[in-house]
Design an enzyme around this catalytic site. Structure first.
Site, mmCIF file in Angstrom:
data_model
loop_
_atom_site.group_PDB
_atom_site.id
_atom_site.type_symbol
_atom_site.label_atom_id
_atom_site.label_comp_id
_atom_site.label_asym_id
_atom_site.label_seq_id
_atom_site.Cartn_x
_atom_site.Cartn_y
_atom_site.Cartn_z
ATOM 1 N N HIS A 142 0.739 -0.944 -0.153
ATOM 2 C CA HIS A 142 0.186 -0.111 -0.002
ATOM 3 C C HIS A 142 1.158 1.227 0.530
ATOM 4 O O HIS A 142 1.620 1.454 0.481
ATOM 5 C CB HIS A 142 -1.038 -0.186 1.173
ATOM 6 C CG HIS A 142 -0.432 0.156 2.838
ATOM 7 N ND1 HIS A 142 -0.167 1.315 3.025
ATOM 8 C CD2 HIS A 142 0.727 -1.124 3.770
ATOM 9 C CE1 HIS A 142 0.122 1.313 4.060
ATOM 10 N NE2 HIS A 142 0.736 -0.158 4.365
ATOM 11 N N HIS A 151 13.244 -0.520 -11.572
ATOM 12 C CA HIS A 151 12.996 -1.795 -11.885
ATOM 13 C C HIS A 151 12.575 -2.519 -10.645
ATOM 14 O O HIS A 151 13.708 -2.435 -10.172
ATOM 15 C CB HIS A 151 14.113 -2.202 -13.457
ATOM 16 C CG HIS A 151 13.838 -3.583 -13.307
ATOM 17 N ND1 HIS A 151 15.014 -4.711 -14.221
ATOM 18 C CD2 HIS A 151 12.814 -5.115 -12.490
ATOM 19 C CE1 HIS A 151 14.422 -5.651 -14.783
ATOM 20 N NE2 HIS A 151 12.756 -5.619 -13.891
#
Ligand SMILES: CC(C)(COP(=O)(O)OP(=O)(O)OC[C@H]1O[C@@H](n2cnc3c(N)ncnc32)[C@H](O)[C@@H]1OP(=O)(O)O)[C@@H](O)C(=O)NCCC(=O)NCCS
Length: 210
Positions: A142, A151
């Site tokens: 979250h 990446h």
């Protein structure tokens, strides 16, 4: 007719992108470009490798308006960033690509050029910039913020409210504690456990990462 796109790069990550595009069935891949002349004239998953990214302007003139970066990274992400910017300069645009087997809260924002691979999870409140990879099976919990060109490699776990800044690479299987900031262009080694902020440009590895 499906929109047509061009893929930049013809290596392993390009195969992941092509496989994901096929799974979504929303796009036709018109061509793949790669800077390695040895690959020109060959095929990748049945798609012709036409030439280098210098063909982008010609591709645009042919009416192809969309691209996706198919180059991954094992540490620095600068090649991916340069390709992304070159394609934008040539007039093309990118799009968010979500594998149908990824799990994504509807309360997320995903920038264009970003890829959510099979088995990846984006939890509520996550914001992804442009040209980001959330690779296979990575968990982004979250309220994480992931900036452009980052990446997040396969199997990474980011706890809540982690901020990964532009162009950083978080290596395969790394775990990152909540509220951590990983600075611009930093590299986190495979399997690391990150419990302190990582300065911009630093390379850290191990448990705890240093
Ligand atoms: C951390 C990393 C960037 C270092 O790369 P490098 O500078 O080329 O490092 P080397 O392979 O030369 O190894 C240097 C030393 O660090 C150690 N090392 C390398 N990677 C390590 C890691 N992830 N964790 C712990 N130690 C590591 C090596 O064993 C070696 O130790 P030694 O000097 O005692 O022999 C790289 O190993 C890494 O983990 N990259 C991420 C890979 C990844 O995410 N791939 C995803 C592709 S989808």
């Amino acid at each position: 007719m499906k929109p047509r796109c061009v893929i930049l790069g013809a290596g392993g990550h390009a195969k992941v992108v092509l496989d994901c595009l096929e799974a979504t069935q929303k796009m036709e891949v018109a061509a793949v470009l790669d800077s390695n002349p040895k690959l020109w004239g060959q095929e990748i998953l049945g798609i012709p490798i036409r030439g280098s990214d210098d063909l982008l302007t010609e591709i645009f003139r042919e009416g192809i308006r969309l691209f996706f970066v198919g180059v991954g990274s094992i540490r620095e992400t600068t090649v991916r960033q340069k390709l992304y910017e070159k394609a934008l300069t040539a007039g093309l645009d990118s799009f968010a690509l979500l594998h149908p087997k990824a799990i994504c809260s509807p309360r997320t924002q995903i920038g264009k050029g970003s890829l959510l691979c099979a088995g990846a999870v984006l939890n509520v409140g996550v914001v992804l910039g442009q040209n980001v990879i959330i690779n296979t099976g990575a968990i982004v919990d979250h309220d994480c913020r992931i900036d452009n060109h980052v990446h997040i490699a396969p199997g990474v776990t980011l706890s809540g409210s982690v901020w990964v800044q532009t162009g950083a690479h978080v290596g395969t299987g790394a775990s990152v504690r909540q509220n951590i900031i990983i600075g611009k262009g930093a590299v986190v080694g495979a399997g690391a456990v990150v419990v302190k902020n990582v300065p911009a440009g630093a390379v850290v590895k191990g448990i705890p990462a240093r």
